[in-house]
Design a protein around this motif. Structure first.
Motif, PDB file in Angstrom:
ATOM      1  N   ALA A  31       0.839  -1.201   0.000  1.00  0.00           N
ATOM      2  CA  ALA A  31       0.000   0.000   0.000  1.00  0.00           C
ATOM      3  C   ALA A  31       0.876   1.254   0.000  1.00  0.00           C
ATOM      4  O   ALA A  31       0.583   2.241  -0.689  1.00  0.00           O
ATOM      5  CB  ALA A  31      -0.917  -0.006   1.224  1.00  0.00           C
ATOM      6  N   THR A  32       1.980   1.207   0.754  1.00  0.00           N
ATOM      7  CA  THR A  32       2.893   2.358   0.837  1.00  0.00           C
ATOM      8  C   THR A  32       3.514   2.658  -0.519  1.00  0.00           C
ATOM      9  O   THR A  32       3.681   3.822  -0.899  1.00  0.00           O
ATOM     10  CB  THR A  32       4.004   2.087   1.871  1.00  0.00           C
ATOM     11  OG1 THR A  32       3.404   1.753   3.125  1.00  0.00           O
ATOM     12  CG2 THR A  32       4.900   3.294   2.044  1.00  0.00           C
ATOM     13  N   THR A  33       3.852   1.591  -1.274  1.00  0.00           N
ATOM     14  CA  THR A  33       4.442   1.766  -2.606  1.00  0.00           C
ATOM     15  C   THR A  33       3.487   2.492  -3.528  1.00  0.00           C
ATOM     16  O   THR A  33       3.849   3.463  -4.195  1.00  0.00           O
ATOM     17  CB  THR A  33       4.801   0.396  -3.217  1.00  0.00           C
ATOM     18  OG1 THR A  33       5.604  -0.329  -2.302  1.00  0.00           O
ATOM     19  CG2 THR A  33       5.535   0.567  -4.535  1.00  0.00           C
ATOM     20  N   LEU A  34       2.240   2.031  -3.585  1.00  0.00           N
ATOM     21  CA  LEU A  34       1.239   2.655  -4.458  1.00  0.00           C
ATOM     22  C   LEU A  34       0.984   4.101  -4.046  1.00  0.00           C
ATOM     23  O   LEU A  34       0.860   4.986  -4.899  1.00  0.00           O
ATOM     24  CB  LEU A  34      -0.065   1.852  -4.423  1.00  0.00           C
ATOM     25  CG  LEU A  34       0.012   0.407  -4.946  1.00  0.00           C
ATOM     26  CD1 LEU A  34      -1.360  -0.240  -4.898  1.00  0.00           C
ATOM     27  CD2 LEU A  34       0.559   0.367  -6.379  1.00  0.00           C
ATOM     28  N   ALA A  35       0.901   4.322  -2.759  1.00  0.00           N
ATOM     29  CA  ALA A  35       0.647   5.676  -2.254  1.00  0.00           C
ATOM     30  C   ALA A  35       1.797   6.620  -2.591  1.00  0.00           C
ATOM     31  O   ALA A  35       1.588   7.818  -2.792  1.00  0.00           O
ATOM     32  CB  ALA A  35       0.417   5.644  -0.754  1.00  0.00           C
ATOM     33  N   SER A  36       3.030   6.081  -2.661  1.00  0.00           N
ATOM     34  CA  SER A  36       4.191   6.934  -2.966  1.00  0.00           C
ATOM     35  C   SER A  36       4.287   7.260  -4.449  1.00  0.00           C
ATOM     36  O   SER A  36       4.892   8.261  -4.832  1.00  0.00           O
ATOM     37  CB  SER A  36       5.486   6.252  -2.502  1.00  0.00           C
ATOM     38  OG  SER A  36       5.778   5.123  -3.306  1.00  0.00           O
ATOM     39  N   LEU A  37       3.685   6.433  -5.308  1.00  0.00           N
ATOM     40  CA  LEU A  37       3.742   6.656  -6.759  1.00  0.00           C
ATOM     41  C   LEU A  37       2.690   7.655  -7.251  1.00  0.00           C
ATOM     42  O   LEU A  37       2.916   8.386  -8.211  1.00  0.00           O
ATOM     43  CB  LEU A  37       3.554   5.324  -7.504  1.00  0.00           C
ATOM     44  CG  LEU A  37       4.724   4.343  -7.467  1.00  0.00           C
ATOM     45  CD1 LEU A  37       4.273   2.975  -7.959  1.00  0.00           C
ATOM     46  CD2 LEU A  37       5.884   4.855  -8.315  1.00  0.00           C
TER      47      LEU A  37
END
Length: 699
Positions: free
Chosen positions: A156-162
């Motif tokens: 979830a953190t990866t998607l939110a950072s992109l």
């Protein structure tokens, strides 16, 4: 006698050091993790991979980016990992990679990742989030694509950072792809991802999608509410932002945070109720909130409140002070601006480009030339002269001083010449009455393979056509406007109308005006002034009535056009009525220009007593334009006695005004008072106005 051995209370084993390092992770220990690690190495204990993992976590919480001591500590840890071979563990190397990213060493972190023989999902997520966090969004996106190709699932953190990258850079299709991946993997339900998606869609002006996602959220956190309020605020939807805030307030399930207030203030919501809320909720000690309120008060012109609020803040803010200074500059109160500027320098505040440009905008007339040149000196000393934004501000300032030579010099010093710089010079030349120079600059821009002209460029060139009466070129620019769809820009249409009317073609001006769906006040003003200039006073008054029927409120410029039409048409009664309406109904204080027109109207109709009474009742001291309009009326009506009185007034104001001697000479000539004519001409010669003699002879 038997000697007993000392009693050891406890043994410092690895678990003891692990406990100390964990306390550093949670912030319960003031000791440096590296100091604890060095103490461990001095003992006979050998750290294992678990020790190193906790050490890296603790270091991540305590080391400062780009700090020399922190760099040395990180180097020590990295060296030990290599020597001990513990860096072969994936999760240890991932922790090290993440630490390098947090310290800002992106290249080193990238190299570590490339050297990893095996990578797990955590490692992929660490490298992608690290790139995003350090502003290397393209690197993050590249690794994200490769990660998916190799069958790893994002967190979830990866998607939110992109998603922020997709919204800012206009990568809408990529953002939608992230949304699809989130939906398929079930991560769309994660509040962190959903908030990032709402923010992404709002930045892409797809508020409908943002609204759907927000409505679907069952458990809305403070962040969720703030994200939606921010989405509406950034898009300029004030009412919608307030509605969401009211719903948030009524839900009582979440707390209003400083971000909530800042988002609402950015939407230009009424600041007074928000100020009360800030006091009630105890956010008066939050400097970001206070700074936002200071900016809101400054923006609305409530500078007393802004200054008191700024003084109550616990720390100084360059943003808040810049807002106050810029507001004073906008009002033209340069004495206060200079005082604040000195204060900022005394406090060792770094005055940035934005603050300086705001101050430069306050230099609006030649009376500010000393302040302007002093600011220019500061620009050079501080090194801000390399910034295009500041140079453009200086160009605009010197244009107001009619110093085109300096304008052109500054333009030549620019290393890069973006469109805004070309526009600043072209507009500056036009505003200074140097339209020919403006066209020369535009020609250079065309030959230099520079940027393509935009609506602002064309509007400035149209103003140049108005000055030089270049109707043919104005028509060519009209064609360019149509081909490039600039007709939707109302300021361009206004400039086009102004050009046609000043070039004597009211019919084409009407066509342009009628093509506009909802003309603004400035466009109506241009049409009214155009009719007045063309001697079509009846049409000017009719245009004014139509404007009023549309529900638009007239301004100072509207009444300048109306009074000019009344003056040209000799409409005294109408002029009196409109002058009264301007003051009583709309609360507009007449400027010297309004008085000059009204005095001229009354004087032309031989109402000299009324004209003089109007002058004597003025709130401000009449200038040469007001007296000059009355003197012109005296010449027209051969009124010698009043004319001489007015001429004395003008002489007291400015004896160097050559036009005064011309008018007096013509006044005496109308009554064949040749001795007085000769006397005035001798005065002209004595005061060095020989050049005006030819003018007076032809009038």
């Amino acid at each position: 006698m038997r000697i007993s051995k000392p009693i050891t209370l406890f043994t410092k084993d690895l678990s003891f050091y692990h406990s100390l390092l964990r306390s550093c992770v949670h912030g319960d220990n003031s000791s440096s993790p590296v100091t604890i690690f060095r103490d461990l190495l001095r003992s006979s204990l050998i750290p294992n991979h678990f020790t190193m993992s906790i050490l890296l976590q603790a270091s991540s919480a305590s080391l400062s980016p780009h700090n020399h001591a922190s760099v040395g500590s990180l180097s020590l840890v990295h060296t030990h990992l290599k020597k001990s071979g513990i860096d072969r563990f994936v999760y240890v190397k991932t922790s090290l990679l993440d630490l390098y990213m947090k310290m800002g060493f992106v290249a080193t972190a990238g190299k570590l990742f490339d050297e990893m023989p095996e990578r797990d999902t955590v490692a992929w997520n660490a490298i992608i989030c690290g790139y995003s966090r350090n502003g290397c969004e393209l690197g993050a996106w590249h690794h994200f694509v490769v990660m998916l190709q190799q069958g790893f699932l994002p967190s979830a953190t990866t998607l939110a950072s992109l998603l922020p990258f997709c919204g800012q850079c206009g990568f809408v299709s990529q953002g939608r792809s992230v949304h699809c991946i989130a939906s398929k993997s079930g991560l769309e339900l994660d509040s962190q991802v959903k908030n990032a998606l709402i923010s992404f869609y709002s930045k892409c002006t797809e508020l409908g999608s943002a609204e759907v996602l927000f409505t679907e959220m069952k458990d809305k956190s403070t962040v969720s509410w703030n994200t939606m309020i921010g989405a509406y605020s950034q898009s300029g939807f004030q009412k919608e932002a307030i509605t969401v805030f009211k719903n948030m307030f009524e839900s009582r399930s979440v707390e209003i945070s400083p971000v909530t207030v800042i988002n609402l203030l950015s939407a230009h919501v009424s600041y007074e109720p928000l100020h009360s809320l800030v006091v009630k909720t105890g956010m008066v000690n939050d400097n970001s909130v206070i700074t936002s309120l200071v900016c809101a008060y400054s923006r609305c012109g409530c500078l007393d409140s802004a200054e008191r609020l700024y003084a109550s803040a616990t720390q100084d803010s360059i943003v808040g002070l810049t807002s106050i200074v810029s507001s004073y500059a906008e009002k033209g109160d340069m004495d206060v601006v200079v005082s604040y500027f000195s204060k900022m320098r005394h406090m060792c505040m770094r005055i940035d480009a934005v603050a300086l440009v705001g101050i430069l905008h306050g230099c609006k007339s030649s009376s500010h030339i000393d302040i302007g040149t002093s600011l220019h000196g500061y620009v050079i000393k501080s090194g801000l002269c390399t910034q295009t934004l500041v140079v453009n501000g200086l160009i605009t300032m010197y244009s107001k001083f009619d110093d085109i030579e300096t304008v052109l010099f500054l333009f030549e010093t620019l290393h890069e010449t973006p469109l805004i710089s070309w526009n600043s010079v072209i507009s500056g030349c036009t505003q200074s009455g140097k339209a020919s120079t403006a066209f020369e600059i535009f020609h250079q821009m065309s030959l230099s393979d520079g940027p393509v002209p935009d609506a602002v460029t064309i509007a400035s060139l149209l103003a140049g056509c108005s000055q030089l009466l270049y109707l043919h070129l104005g028509k060519k620019l009209h064609g360019y406007i149509i081909r490039n769809s600039f007709g939707s820009e109302k300021f361009v249409c206004t400039a086009l109308i102004d050009m046609y009317t000043k070039c004597g073609n009211a019919e084409l001006a009407e066509r342009v005006f009628n093509s506009i769906e909802a003309p603004c006040t400035a466009t109506w003003n241009s049409m009214i002034s155009g009719y007045s200039l063309s001697g079509l006073h009846s049409r000017a008054l009719s245009c004014y009535l139509q404007m009023r029927e549309q529900g638009l409120k007239p301004d100072r410029i509207t009444f300048l056009g109306i009074l000019a039409a009344c003056t040209h048409g000799g409409l005294v009664d109408e002029g009196r009525e409109y002058f009264r309406e301007m003051i009583k109904e709309f609360g507009i204080s007449p400027s010297l220009q309004h008085y000059a027109l009204m005095v001229g109207l009354l004087g032309r109709e031989c109402l000299f007593s009324e004209a003089l009474c109007l002058i004597w009742e003025m709130d401000e001291k009449p200038d040469s334009a007001v007296w000059g309009s009355l003197l012109s009326a005296c010449i027209l009506n051969r009124e010698i006695e009043i004319g001489e009185y007015v001429a004395k007034k003008m002489f007291m104001l400015d004896y160097r005004n050559g036009g005064l001697y011309v008018l007096m000479s013509n006044l005496y000539a109308t009554e064949e008072m040749w001795e007085d004519v000769s006397r005035v001409r001798r005065m002209m010669k004595d005061n060095g106005y020989d050049g005006y003699l030819g003018v007076s002879q032809t009038l």
